[in-house]
Motif scaffolding. Sequence first.
Motif, short mmCIF file in Angstrom:
data_model
loop_
_atom_site.label_atom_id
_atom_site.label_comp_id
_atom_site.label_asym_id
_atom_site.label_seq_id
_atom_site.Cartn_x
_atom_site.Cartn_y
_atom_site.Cartn_z
N GLY A 157 36.47 87.11 18.73
CA GLY A 157 37.79 88.05 18.20
C GLY A 157 36.97 88.48 16.60
O GLY A 157 36.04 88.69 16.20
N ASN A 158 37.94 89.43 15.70
CA ASN A 158 37.76 90.54 14.78
C ASN A 158 37.12 89.21 13.80
O ASN A 158 36.11 89.85 13.05
CB ASN A 158 38.88 91.38 14.12
CG ASN A 158 38.81 92.20 15.36
OD1 ASN A 158 37.49 92.74 16.12
ND2 ASN A 158 40.50 92.55 15.57
N ALA A 159 37.82 88.22 14.11
CA ALA A 159 36.83 87.45 12.32
C ALA A 159 35.72 86.54 12.97
O ALA A 159 35.83 86.62 11.51
CB ALA A 159 38.86 86.17 11.89
N MET A 183 32.87 89.94 24.06
CA MET A 183 33.81 89.60 23.39
C MET A 183 34.69 90.48 23.24
O MET A 183 35.25 91.38 23.55
CB MET A 183 32.18 89.51 21.93
CG MET A 183 31.49 88.86 21.79
SD MET A 183 30.21 89.34 19.90
CE MET A 183 29.32 90.57 21.33
N LYS A 184 35.98 90.15 22.02
CA LYS A 184 36.93 90.32 22.24
C LYS A 184 36.87 91.15 20.62
O LYS A 184 37.97 91.97 20.59
CB LYS A 184 38.39 89.72 21.92
CG LYS A 184 38.51 88.97 23.03
CD LYS A 184 39.73 87.78 22.69
CE LYS A 184 39.32 86.70 22.02
NZ LYS A 184 40.85 85.80 22.36
N GLY A 185 36.24 91.18 19.21
CA GLY A 185 35.84 91.70 18.55
C GLY A 185 35.70 93.34 18.60
O GLY A 185 35.24 93.80 19.82
N GLY A 244 41.66 81.03 17.57
CA GLY A 244 42.72 82.11 16.40
C GLY A 244 43.71 81.29 16.11
O GLY A 244 43.40 80.58 15.19
N PHE A 245 45.13 81.63 16.10
CA PHE A 245 45.73 80.41 14.77
C PHE A 245 47.38 80.01 15.99
O PHE A 245 47.75 80.94 17.23
CB PHE A 245 46.68 81.55 13.52
CG PHE A 245 45.22 82.17 12.86
CD1 PHE A 245 45.13 81.12 11.69
CD2 PHE A 245 44.76 83.15 13.08
CE1 PHE A 245 44.32 81.75 10.64
CE2 PHE A 245 43.39 83.40 12.24
CZ PHE A 245 43.87 82.98 10.91
N ASP A 246 47.63 79.62 15.52
CA ASP A 246 48.63 78.82 16.09
C ASP A 246 50.00 79.37 15.72
O ASP A 246 49.90 79.02 13.88
CB ASP A 246 48.90 77.93 16.37
CG ASP A 246 48.21 76.45 17.10
OD1 ASP A 246 48.03 76.61 17.71
OD2 ASP A 246 47.49 75.45 16.93
#
Length: 345
Positions: A157-159, A183-185, A244-246
């Motif tokens: 991802g972007n991060a 990739m997603k970023g 990612g995040f929960d």
Amino acid sequence: MKDVTIIGGGPAGLYASFYAGLRGMSVRLIDVQDKLGGKMQLYPEKIIWDIGGIGPKPCYQIIEDMIGQGLHFQPEVNLETRVTNIEKLGDCHFEITTDKDEVFETKSVIIAVGGGIINPKPLDIKDAERYQISNLHYVVQKLSRFSGKKVVISGAGNAALDWACDIAPYAESVRLVYRKDKMKGYEGTQAKLCDNGIKLHPNSQITALIGDDQHEKIKEIVLENSETGEAETIPVDEVIISHGFDIENPLLEEAATQLEMENDYQIKGQGNTQTSIDGIFACGDVIHHGAKAHLIASAFSDAGNAANLAKQYIEPEAAEEGYVSSHNEIFKEDNKEIIEKYNQQ
Ligand SMILES: Cc1cc2nc3c(=O)[nH]c(=O)nc-3n(C[C@H](O)[C@H](O)[C@H](O)COP(=O)(O)OP(=O)(O)OC[C@H]3O[C@@H](n4cnc5c(N)ncnc54)[C@H](O)[C@@H]3O)c2cc1C
């Protein structure tokens, strides 16, 4: 019984704490994380440009200043404490319950929970938790830590892409490991990866962490490629997980005192930071009202407004707004020290 209990210690909660103190209120500040600062703790070395009157500064420095300001009037601070319920018992009387089974009484409440409780998705393999105190990271705190190191970043991802590009100039090597073939970023950042000499491992994931003799640090990782079925063992100094995040915000859904919501994540502001329940105010990312921008600057403006409304709720005869700080007697003694410091420069 405090005058106001502020739930959330991000930019909105910290400024609300300062402003409520300026208005002479007793304050309790509660946050589920082990440190104050809110979401900004997720990007500590990013430079922030868009807070009015503050020049470009790294986030960690702004966090430090915000905390200093938020604690100026010595609020009671409860960290690692999740608020699980808010109940209105009567006028100027609320009960706040936490996951530690504490019950706090308060005359008013300011909700400043942002987008909720945010935790990085953990790496679900053996010993991952053990290495979190040494060389397994979920957030990049300081780029300098990676100088001259062999770094593996898992995520696309972007991060993950940003961190790879930021760390590459300092590190001995950077590898990016991701499960899919794409990739997603942002494409623009993807293009920079090769220029920065970052080695890509598509269709791959980390399947084992191999520790040093003392099991204190990860010294190698095993990478498995789902296309070829091959596994390779790679020496590492630092491993960064960016999956990612929960995000959860059960408080707003489950609290005994239910507030009118704008959508699943935001409380509906009744014109400003007033919620649908008298005595409960909200500020920052968690509230939606007509004059809203999702910016730190907007969180500050909301927070001052919420503190003013809370003051008037518990003392209806109080002034609508606090007295300006420049001429406010409350800072007289502190000002002497500050002036002396400036005169010495
Ligand atoms: C990657 C990224 C970059 C950004 N860059 C910028 C930028 O350059 N400029 C800008 O102006 N804005 C930026 N923002 C937006 C900015 O970070 C937010 O607008 C700001 O943090 C909102 O502050 P807040 O206090 O409302 O919420 P938050 O910062 O989210 O703080 C909320 C706090 O509440 C706590 N909490 C939540 N639920 C509970 C509970 N039940 N009990 C106890 N505590 C709880 C959380 O732990 C958290 O500490 C960025 C955001 C992101 C994600």
